[in-house]
Design a protein around this motif. Structure first.
Motif, PDB file in Angstrom:
ATOM      1  N   PRO A   1       0.810  -1.217   0.000  1.00 53.31           N
ATOM      2  CA  PRO A   1       0.000   0.000   0.000  1.00 53.31           C
ATOM      3  C   PRO A   1       0.843   1.267   0.000  1.00 53.31           C
ATOM      4  O   PRO A   1       1.911   1.322   0.604  1.00 53.31           O
ATOM      5  CB  PRO A   1      -0.805  -0.116   1.291  1.00 53.31           C
ATOM      6  CG  PRO A   1       0.013  -0.988   2.174  1.00 53.31           C
ATOM      7  CD  PRO A   1       0.725  -1.944   1.269  1.00 53.31           C
ATOM      8  N   GLN A   2       0.342   2.241  -0.719  1.00 57.12           N
ATOM      9  CA  GLN A   2       0.974   3.562  -0.728  1.00 57.12           C
ATOM     10  C   GLN A   2      -0.125   4.605  -0.605  1.00 57.12           C
ATOM     11  O   GLN A   2      -1.238   4.415  -1.084  1.00 57.12           O
ATOM     12  CB  GLN A   2       1.779   3.784  -2.003  1.00 57.12           C
ATOM     13  CG  GLN A   2       0.981   3.700  -3.279  1.00 57.12           C
ATOM     14  CD  GLN A   2       1.850   3.844  -4.512  1.00 57.12           C
ATOM     15  OE1 GLN A   2       3.047   4.096  -4.418  1.00 57.12           O
ATOM     16  NE2 GLN A   2       1.266   3.694  -5.678  1.00 57.12           N
ATOM     17  N   ILE A   3       0.201   5.687   0.067  1.00 61.01           N
ATOM     18  CA  ILE A   3      -0.743   6.788   0.221  1.00 61.01           C
ATOM     19  C   ILE A   3      -0.339   7.865  -0.776  1.00 61.01           C
ATOM     20  O   ILE A   3       0.795   8.333  -0.773  1.00 61.01           O
ATOM     21  CB  ILE A   3      -0.732   7.333   1.654  1.00 61.01           C
ATOM     22  CG1 ILE A   3      -1.188   6.239   2.629  1.00 61.01           C
ATOM     23  CG2 ILE A   3      -1.607   8.574   1.761  1.00 61.01           C
ATOM     24  CD1 ILE A   3      -1.034   6.589   4.086  1.00 61.01           C
ATOM     25  N   ILE A   4      -1.286   8.222  -1.640  1.00 62.70           N
ATOM     26  CA  ILE A   4      -1.040   9.210  -2.680  1.00 62.70           C
ATOM     27  C   ILE A   4      -1.660  10.540  -2.268  1.00 62.70           C
ATOM     28  O   ILE A   4      -2.843  10.602  -1.935  1.00 62.70           O
ATOM     29  CB  ILE A   4      -1.656   8.764  -4.029  1.00 62.70           C
ATOM     30  CG1 ILE A   4      -1.172   7.375  -4.435  1.00 62.70           C
ATOM     31  CG2 ILE A   4      -1.399   9.802  -5.112  1.00 62.70           C
ATOM     32  CD1 ILE A   4       0.298   7.275  -4.720  1.00 62.70           C
ATOM     33  N   ASP A   5      -0.854  11.592  -2.293  1.00 64.38           N
ATOM     34  CA  ASP A   5      -1.343  12.948  -2.074  1.00 64.38           C
ATOM     35  C   ASP A   5      -1.757  13.477  -3.446  1.00 64.38           C
ATOM     36  O   ASP A   5      -0.909  13.789  -4.288  1.00 64.38           O
ATOM     37  CB  ASP A   5      -0.239  13.806  -1.458  1.00 64.38           C
ATOM     38  CG  ASP A   5      -0.652  15.250  -1.217  1.00 64.38           C
ATOM     39  OD1 ASP A   5      -1.704  15.673  -1.738  1.00 64.38           O
ATOM     40  OD2 ASP A   5       0.096  15.952  -0.523  1.00 64.38           O
ATOM     41  N   LEU A   6      -3.051  13.532  -3.692  1.00 68.87           N
ATOM     42  CA  LEU A   6      -3.553  13.907  -5.012  1.00 68.87           C
ATOM     43  C   LEU A   6      -3.166  15.329  -5.402  1.00 68.87           C
ATOM     44  O   LEU A   6      -3.081  15.647  -6.589  1.00 68.87           O
ATOM     45  CB  LEU A   6      -5.071  13.739  -5.054  1.00 68.87           C
ATOM     46  CG  LEU A   6      -5.563  12.302  -4.895  1.00 68.87           C
ATOM     47  CD1 LEU A   6      -7.077  12.262  -4.812  1.00 68.87           C
ATOM     48  CD2 LEU A   6      -5.059  11.423  -6.032  1.00 68.87           C
ATOM     49  N   ASP A   7      -2.914  16.184  -4.425  1.00 71.63           N
ATOM     50  CA  ASP A   7      -2.560  17.564  -4.725  1.00 71.63           C
ATOM     51  C   ASP A   7      -1.113  17.715  -5.184  1.00 71.63           C
ATOM     52  O   ASP A   7      -0.737  18.777  -5.675  1.00 71.63           O
ATOM     53  CB  ASP A   7      -2.852  18.455  -3.525  1.00 71.63           C
ATOM     54  CG  ASP A   7      -4.334  18.496  -3.211  1.00 71.63           C
ATOM     55  OD1 ASP A   7      -5.135  18.581  -4.163  1.00 71.63           O
ATOM     56  OD2 ASP A   7      -4.702  18.410  -2.028  1.00 71.63           O
ATOM     57  N   ARG A   8      -0.296  16.679  -5.047  1.00 72.01           N
ATOM     58  CA  ARG A   8       1.082  16.705  -5.553  1.00 72.01           C
ATOM     59  C   ARG A   8       1.151  16.360  -7.032  1.00 72.01           C
ATOM     60  O   ARG A   8       2.098  16.739  -7.715  1.00 72.01           O
ATOM     61  CB  ARG A   8       1.947  15.696  -4.795  1.00 72.01           C
ATOM     62  CG  ARG A   8       2.393  16.176  -3.451  1.00 72.01           C
ATOM     63  CD  ARG A   8       3.286  15.188  -2.770  1.00 72.01           C
ATOM     64  NE  ARG A   8       4.491  14.882  -3.536  1.00 72.01           N
ATOM     65  CZ  ARG A   8       5.413  14.011  -3.151  1.00 72.01           C
ATOM     66  NH1 ARG A   8       5.255  13.336  -2.028  1.00 72.01           N
ATOM     67  NH2 ARG A   8       6.468  13.786  -3.885  1.00 72.01           N
ATOM     68  N   LEU A   9       0.146  15.638  -7.527  1.00 72.22           N
ATOM     69  CA  LEU A   9       0.162  15.198  -8.921  1.00 72.22           C
ATOM     70  C   LEU A   9       0.147  16.400  -9.866  1.00 72.22           C
ATOM     71  O   LEU A   9      -0.628  17.322  -9.692  1.00 72.22           O
ATOM     72  CB  LEU A   9      -1.031  14.296  -9.206  1.00 72.22           C
ATOM     73  CG  LEU A   9      -1.107  13.023  -8.373  1.00 72.22           C
ATOM     74  CD1 LEU A   9      -2.381  12.254  -8.708  1.00 72.22           C
ATOM     75  CD2 LEU A   9       0.112  12.152  -8.561  1.00 72.22           C
ATOM     76  N   GLY A  10       1.023  16.378 -10.859  1.00 71.09           N
ATOM     77  CA  GLY A  10       1.074  17.451 -11.844  1.00 71.09           C
ATOM     78  C   GLY A  10       1.756  18.709 -11.375  1.00 71.09           C
ATOM     79  O   GLY A  10       1.655  19.751 -12.017  1.00 71.09           O
TER      80      GLY A  10
ATOM     81  N   GLN B   1       5.462  20.515  -9.343  1.00 70.53           N
ATOM     82  CA  GLN B   1       6.903  20.308  -9.248  1.00 70.53           C
ATOM     83  C   GLN B   1       7.259  19.234  -8.230  1.00 70.53           C
ATOM     84  O   GLN B   1       8.315  18.626  -8.320  1.00 70.53           O
ATOM     85  CB  GLN B   1       7.609  21.617  -8.890  1.00 70.53           C
ATOM     86  CG  GLN B   1       7.653  22.605 -10.005  1.00 70.53           C
ATOM     87  CD  GLN B   1       8.433  23.864  -9.606  1.00 70.53           C
ATOM     88  OE1 GLN B   1       8.592  24.166  -8.429  1.00 70.53           O
ATOM     89  NE2 GLN B   1       8.911  24.588 -10.602  1.00 70.53           N
ATOM     90  N   ASP B   2       6.391  19.022  -7.267  1.00 70.96           N
ATOM     91  CA  ASP B   2       6.635  18.014  -6.228  1.00 70.96           C
ATOM     92  C   ASP B   2       6.018  16.665  -6.590  1.00 70.96           C
ATOM     93  O   ASP B   2       5.870  15.795  -5.720  1.00 70.96           O
ATOM     94  CB  ASP B   2       6.054  18.482  -4.888  1.00 70.96           C
ATOM     95  CG  ASP B   2       6.757  19.711  -4.361  1.00 70.96           C
ATOM     96  OD1 ASP B   2       7.976  19.843  -4.580  1.00 70.96           O
ATOM     97  OD2 ASP B   2       6.086  20.549  -3.733  1.00 70.96           O
ATOM     98  N   ASP B   3       5.645  16.470  -7.847  1.00 70.56           N
ATOM     99  CA  ASP B   3       5.019  15.221  -8.302  1.00 70.56           C
ATOM    100  C   ASP B   3       5.928  14.039  -7.977  1.00 70.56           C
ATOM    101  O   ASP B   3       7.137  14.178  -7.847  1.00 70.56           O
ATOM    102  CB  ASP B   3       4.768  15.276  -9.805  1.00 70.56           C
ATOM    103  CG  ASP B   3       3.683  14.323 -10.257  1.00 70.56           C
ATOM    104  OD1 ASP B   3       3.337  13.392  -9.502  1.00 70.56           O
ATOM    105  OD2 ASP B   3       3.162  14.509 -11.375  1.00 70.56           O
ATOM    106  N   TYR B   4       5.319  12.875  -7.836  1.00 66.39           N
ATOM    107  CA  TYR B   4       6.058  11.652  -7.564  1.00 66.39           C
ATOM    108  C   TYR B   4       6.884  11.290  -8.791  1.00 66.39           C
ATOM    109  O   TYR B   4       6.401  11.356  -9.909  1.00 66.39           O
ATOM    110  CB  TYR B   4       5.087  10.514  -7.227  1.00 66.39           C
ATOM    111  CG  TYR B   4       4.243  10.807  -6.021  1.00 66.39           C
ATOM    112  CD1 TYR B   4       4.729  10.565  -4.745  1.00 66.39           C
ATOM    113  CD2 TYR B   4       2.968  11.358  -6.145  1.00 66.39           C
ATOM    114  CE1 TYR B   4       3.960  10.847  -3.620  1.00 66.39           C
ATOM    115  CE2 TYR B   4       2.201  11.640  -5.036  1.00 66.39           C
ATOM    116  CZ  TYR B   4       2.694  11.378  -3.777  1.00 66.39           C
ATOM    117  OH  TYR B   4       1.935  11.663  -2.676  1.00 66.39           O
ATOM    118  N   GLN B   5       8.107  10.932  -8.585  1.00 67.06           N
ATOM    119  CA  GLN B   5       8.995  10.561  -9.698  1.00 67.06           C
ATOM    120  C   GLN B   5       9.141   9.083  -9.814  1.00 67.06           C
ATOM    121  O   GLN B   5       9.225   8.343  -8.972  1.00 67.06           O
ATOM    122  CB  GLN B   5      10.369  11.212  -9.513  1.00 67.06           C
ATOM    123  CG  GLN B   5      10.294  12.702  -9.442  1.00 67.06           C
ATOM    124  CD  GLN B   5       9.762  13.360 -10.715  1.00 67.06           C
ATOM    125  OE1 GLN B   5      10.000  12.883 -11.814  1.00 67.06           O
ATOM    126  NE2 GLN B   5       9.028  14.426 -10.562  1.00 67.06           N
TER     127      GLN B   5
END
Length: 73
Positions: free
Chosen positions: A58-67, A69-73
């Motif tokens: 499981p991973q917790i995704i912060d939807l506000d990071r998507l798209g 500069q701090d997006d997941y790499q």
């Protein structure tokens, strides 16, 4: 307000409340994902602890990071 969702890295499924009884269940249907969004990181962590197995990865995704500069790499 932050928005978090729990996703399985092993299957790509999202953890959302069941339409039958409200208990969390895994789904691939992105249209159902909105009801699985929670505003507190503590609630997302609790969902992982209560409903996920280790093999779900499981991973917790912060939807506000998507798209951003701090997006997941």
């Amino acid at each position: 307000m932050p928005r978090y969702i729990v996703q399985s890295k092993s299957t790509g499924r999202l953890l959302v409340p069941s339409s039958d009884d409200g208990q969390p269940e895994w789904t691939l249907d992105l249209k159902k994902a909105g009801v699985g969004v929670v505003p507190e990181i503590d609630r997302a962590v609790q969902l992982v602890e209560d409903w996920c197995d280790v093999d779900d990865l499981p991973q917790i995704i912060d939807l506000d990071r998507l798209g951003t500069q701090d997006d997941y790499q």
